[in-house]
Design a protein around this motif. Sequence first.
Motif, PDB file in Angstrom:
ATOM      1  N   LYS A   1       0.830  -1.208   0.000  1.00 42.32           N
ATOM      2  CA  LYS A   1       0.000   0.000   0.000  1.00 42.32           C
ATOM      3  C   LYS A   1       0.869   1.265   0.000  1.00 42.32           C
ATOM      4  O   LYS A   1       0.557   2.229  -0.712  1.00 42.32           O
ATOM      5  CB  LYS A   1      -0.928   0.008   1.217  1.00 42.32           C
ATOM      6  CG  LYS A   1      -2.137  -0.888   1.072  1.00 42.32           C
ATOM      7  CD  LYS A   1      -3.235  -0.550   2.062  1.00 42.32           C
ATOM      8  CE  LYS A   1      -2.824  -0.867   3.470  1.00 42.32           C
ATOM      9  NZ  LYS A   1      -3.953  -0.680   4.414  1.00 42.32           N
ATOM     10  N   LEU A   2       1.928   1.260   0.772  1.00 40.90           N
ATOM     11  CA  LEU A   2       2.801   2.434   0.820  1.00 40.90           C
ATOM     12  C   LEU A   2       3.479   2.671  -0.521  1.00 40.90           C
ATOM     13  O   LEU A   2       3.643   3.830  -0.949  1.00 40.90           O
ATOM     14  CB  LEU A   2       3.851   2.255   1.925  1.00 40.90           C
ATOM     15  CG  LEU A   2       3.326   2.353   3.363  1.00 40.90           C
ATOM     16  CD1 LEU A   2       4.422   1.999   4.362  1.00 40.90           C
ATOM     17  CD2 LEU A   2       2.791   3.762   3.643  1.00 40.90           C
ATOM     18  N   ALA A   3       3.890   1.589  -1.187  1.00 40.60           N
ATOM     19  CA  ALA A   3       4.527   1.735  -2.504  1.00 40.60           C
ATOM     20  C   ALA A   3       3.543   2.319  -3.515  1.00 40.60           C
ATOM     21  O   ALA A   3       3.904   3.192  -4.316  1.00 40.60           O
ATOM     22  CB  ALA A   3       5.031   0.378  -2.978  1.00 40.60           C
ATOM     23  N   LEU A   4       2.302   1.864  -3.481  1.00 42.96           N
ATOM     24  CA  LEU A   4       1.290   2.405  -4.390  1.00 42.96           C
ATOM     25  C   LEU A   4       1.000   3.863  -4.081  1.00 42.96           C
ATOM     26  O   LEU A   4       0.902   4.704  -4.991  1.00 42.96           O
ATOM     27  CB  LEU A   4       0.005   1.577  -4.288  1.00 42.96           C
ATOM     28  CG  LEU A   4       0.047   0.173  -4.898  1.00 42.96           C
ATOM     29  CD1 LEU A   4      -1.208  -0.610  -4.542  1.00 42.96           C
ATOM     30  CD2 LEU A   4       0.182   0.256  -6.412  1.00 42.96           C
ATOM     31  N   ARG A   5       0.856   4.187  -2.805  1.00 36.95           N
ATOM     32  CA  ARG A   5       0.568   5.577  -2.426  1.00 36.95           C
ATOM     33  C   ARG A   5       1.716   6.502  -2.821  1.00 36.95           C
ATOM     34  O   ARG A   5       1.497   7.642  -3.261  1.00 36.95           O
ATOM     35  CB  ARG A   5       0.322   5.655  -0.924  1.00 36.95           C
ATOM     36  CG  ARG A   5      -1.033   5.093  -0.491  1.00 36.95           C
ATOM     37  CD  ARG A   5      -1.141   5.025   1.015  1.00 36.95           C
ATOM     38  NE  ARG A   5      -0.825   6.292   1.641  1.00 36.95           N
ATOM     39  CZ  ARG A   5      -0.600   6.451   2.944  1.00 36.95           C
ATOM     40  NH1 ARG A   5      -0.615   5.397   3.744  1.00 36.95           N
ATOM     41  NH2 ARG A   5      -0.349   7.645   3.433  1.00 36.95           N
ATOM     42  N   LYS A   6       2.939   6.011  -2.690  1.00 37.65           N
ATOM     43  CA  LYS A   6       4.098   6.829  -3.054  1.00 37.65           C
ATOM     44  C   LYS A   6       4.055   7.198  -4.534  1.00 37.65           C
ATOM     45  O   LYS A   6       4.343   8.351  -4.910  1.00 37.65           O
ATOM     46  CB  LYS A   6       5.376   6.061  -2.731  1.00 37.65           C
ATOM     47  CG  LYS A   6       6.654   6.828  -3.060  1.00 37.65           C
ATOM     48  CD  LYS A   6       7.876   6.003  -2.698  1.00 37.65           C
ATOM     49  CE  LYS A   6       9.157   6.758  -3.064  1.00 37.65           C
ATOM     50  NZ  LYS A   6      10.375   5.959  -2.739  1.00 37.65           N
ATOM     51  N   GLU A   7       3.678   6.244  -5.390  1.00 40.62           N
ATOM     52  CA  GLU A   7       3.593   6.507  -6.823  1.00 40.62           C
ATOM     53  C   GLU A   7       2.399   7.389  -7.180  1.00 40.62           C
ATOM     54  O   GLU A   7       2.483   8.275  -8.027  1.00 40.62           O
ATOM     55  CB  GLU A   7       3.511   5.186  -7.600  1.00 40.62           C
ATOM     56  CG  GLU A   7       4.791   4.378  -7.603  1.00 40.62           C
ATOM     57  CD  GLU A   7       5.915   5.062  -8.377  1.00 40.62           C
ATOM     58  OE1 GLU A   7       5.600   5.910  -9.245  1.00 40.62           O
ATOM     59  OE2 GLU A   7       7.089   4.758  -8.115  1.00 40.62           O
ATOM     60  N   LEU A   8       1.265   7.133  -6.514  1.00 38.72           N
ATOM     61  CA  LEU A   8       0.028   7.841  -6.877  1.00 38.72           C
ATOM     62  C   LEU A   8      -0.048   9.244  -6.290  1.00 38.72           C
ATOM     63  O   LEU A   8      -0.865  10.048  -6.727  1.00 38.72           O
ATOM     64  CB  LEU A   8      -1.182   7.024  -6.410  1.00 38.72           C
ATOM     65  CG  LEU A   8      -1.398   5.703  -7.151  1.00 38.72           C
ATOM     66  CD1 LEU A   8      -2.447   4.857  -6.453  1.00 38.72           C
ATOM     67  CD2 LEU A   8      -1.809   5.960  -8.599  1.00 38.72           C
ATOM     68  N   GLU A   9       0.783   9.550  -5.293  1.00 36.77           N
ATOM     69  CA  GLU A   9       0.760  10.876  -4.674  1.00 36.77           C
ATOM     70  C   GLU A   9       1.858  11.793  -5.206  1.00 36.77           C
ATOM     71  O   GLU A   9       2.035  12.910  -4.716  1.00 36.77           O
ATOM     72  CB  GLU A   9       0.892  10.730  -3.155  1.00 36.77           C
ATOM     73  CG  GLU A   9      -0.347  10.115  -2.511  1.00 36.77           C
ATOM     74  CD  GLU A   9      -0.161   9.834  -1.030  1.00 36.77           C
ATOM     75  OE1 GLU A   9       0.999   9.945  -0.552  1.00 36.77           O
ATOM     76  OE2 GLU A   9      -1.156   9.496  -0.351  1.00 36.77           O
ATOM     77  N   LYS A  10       2.594  11.342  -6.225  1.00 34.57           N
ATOM     78  CA  LYS A  10       3.614  12.183  -6.841  1.00 34.57           C
ATOM     79  C   LYS A  10       2.970  13.300  -7.654  1.00 34.57           C
ATOM     80  O   LYS A  10       1.808  13.196  -8.046  1.00 34.57           O
ATOM     81  CB  LYS A  10       4.518  11.337  -7.738  1.00 34.57           C
ATOM     82  CG  LYS A  10       5.457  10.417  -6.966  1.00 34.57           C
ATOM     83  CD  LYS A  10       6.344   9.616  -7.910  1.00 34.57           C
ATOM     84  CE  LYS A  10       7.324   8.749  -7.126  1.00 34.57           C
ATOM     85  NZ  LYS A  10       8.191   7.948  -8.014  1.00 34.57           N
ATOM     86  N   PRO A  11       3.707  14.377  -7.929  1.00 35.77           N
ATOM     87  CA  PRO A  11       3.148  15.464  -8.763  1.00 35.77           C
ATOM     88  C   PRO A  11       2.659  14.975 -10.122  1.00 35.77           C
ATOM     89  O   PRO A  11       1.679  15.471 -10.650  1.00 35.77           O
ATOM     90  CB  PRO A  11       4.339  16.433  -8.908  1.00 35.77           C
ATOM     91  CG  PRO A  11       5.191  16.165  -7.702  1.00 35.77           C
ATOM     92  CD  PRO A  11       5.046  14.698  -7.419  1.00 35.77           C
ATOM     93  N   GLU A  12       3.356  14.008 -10.708  1.00 33.89           N
ATOM     94  CA  GLU A  12       2.929  13.398 -11.962  1.00 33.89           C
ATOM     95  C   GLU A  12       2.729  11.896 -11.718  1.00 33.89           C
ATOM     96  O   GLU A  12       3.610  11.082 -12.017  1.00 33.89           O
ATOM     97  CB  GLU A  12       3.955  13.636 -13.075  1.00 33.89           C
ATOM     98  CG  GLU A  12       4.091  15.099 -13.453  1.00 33.89           C
ATOM     99  CD  GLU A  12       5.031  15.294 -14.625  1.00 33.89           C
ATOM    100  OE1 GLU A  12       5.561  14.273 -15.116  1.00 33.89           O
ATOM    101  OE2 GLU A  12       5.239  16.440 -15.046  1.00 33.89           O
ATOM    102  N   PRO A  13       1.581  11.527 -11.166  1.00 37.97           N
ATOM    103  CA  PRO A  13       1.373  10.119 -10.774  1.00 37.97           C
ATOM    104  C   PRO A  13       1.172   9.207 -11.972  1.00 37.97           C
ATOM    105  O   PRO A  13       0.772   9.647 -13.055  1.00 37.97           O
ATOM    106  CB  PRO A  13       0.102  10.189  -9.929  1.00 37.97           C
ATOM    107  CG  PRO A  13      -0.638  11.376 -10.471  1.00 37.97           C
ATOM    108  CD  PRO A  13       0.423  12.363 -10.864  1.00 37.97           C
ATOM    109  N   ARG A  14       1.433   7.949 -11.766  1.00 43.10           N
ATOM    110  CA  ARG A  14       1.190   6.954 -12.807  1.00 43.10           C
ATOM    111  C   ARG A  14      -0.304   6.669 -12.914  1.00 43.10           C
ATOM    112  O   ARG A  14      -1.059   6.824 -11.966  1.00 43.10           O
ATOM    113  CB  ARG A  14       1.939   5.660 -12.476  1.00 43.10           C
ATOM    114  CG  ARG A  14       3.442   5.779 -12.575  1.00 43.10           C
ATOM    115  CD  ARG A  14       4.119   4.474 -12.174  1.00 43.10           C
ATOM    116  NE  ARG A  14       3.730   3.359 -13.021  1.00 43.10           N
ATOM    117  CZ  ARG A  14       4.230   2.129 -12.898  1.00 43.10           C
ATOM    118  NH1 ARG A  14       5.109   1.868 -11.951  1.00 43.10           N
ATOM    119  NH2 ARG A  14       3.828   1.162 -13.705  1.00 43.10           N
TER     120      ARG A  14
END
Length: 332
Positions: free
Chosen positions: A167-180
């Motif tokens: 969950k933390l890995a997904l949140r890290k990617e999805l909360e970036k300025p340009e999320p995947r």
Amino acid sequence: QEQDAHGDLPTLDQVLTRKTLPPVCLYNFYIIMRDRLKMEEVLDFYLDLQHHELLWKRYVKAMHRTGHLSETDLSDGFQSPRVLSRLSNQYFPSVGTPRTPSPRSPSPINMPISLVRPSIGELSSTTTNEKAIPSRKDLMDSSQRLLLRYLVPSATKELTQLPDQLKLALRKELEKPEPRDDPLLFADAKDYVFEYMQKQAYPKFLRLKVWGNITLYQQLGRLVVGLLSLLAALTTSLSLIFLGYPTWGIRFWILLPFWIGVLNILTFLTGLDPIWVLVFNKSETTTFKFNSIKQPQVKRILKSRSIWLLSASIIIAVILTVIFCAIPSRKL
């Protein structure tokens, strides 16, 4: 053991892709996950991931039609690294790994499309907005909806079954300025959720729907009816004995309450009503709401178990009746 003896039963993948018939269908699986197992968020997450993959597939097809992708790009599938690198402003090999810049392809013309997955009671989501072309913003909105609905703390359907590290890995990617927004990001989570349902939920679902046909509240109601019927049978039997009625004759009528009592007790213990199966071909979804039994393997199993259960209830009721009818009368 029972499941292994019936290897032709539908698989979880067939249920999730709507390739099965009632009562072993996605609609009933959702009801069991919600009402009996209290983990409907797991199934909701999996189905929302499927819907997100569908949006991505339509987007990739649209980009192919407009010339932004070639046949070579699609040769390895809709989620291949080549497709991701061509359609992303940055290339993402896997969750948490460094990103390498890559030119961003233009998005197709925006068209209205529902980002909300159709409800379980509706037809397959592939029939919804079939001609609508999702834009890149639609994909980003869909991925952010997955984040806010399932992955952040105190979300409306927080997925507590998913490992914290994932969950933390997904949140890290999805909360970036340009999320995947590509489905490959969620591949590990989807596989984990599928395996979780395969081990924790699906065997219980099969036990309830393949070897039974009533709900929990119906079972409890049958317990009450069964106990009252047995009480009535015993009370009547003793009354007839102590009122001086001769053996057999009118005393044999206690067979009816004995049979009703025994049948309802067995129905409570097994979760199977043989009358509903053999006479009406019905399986209960929610209390007093029914599906016709259409899945061939399930129909065969339920009919054979119903015949066995009905025969057992008759035999037990006859034995009890003979015992109480044979007791000599003794008028008080």
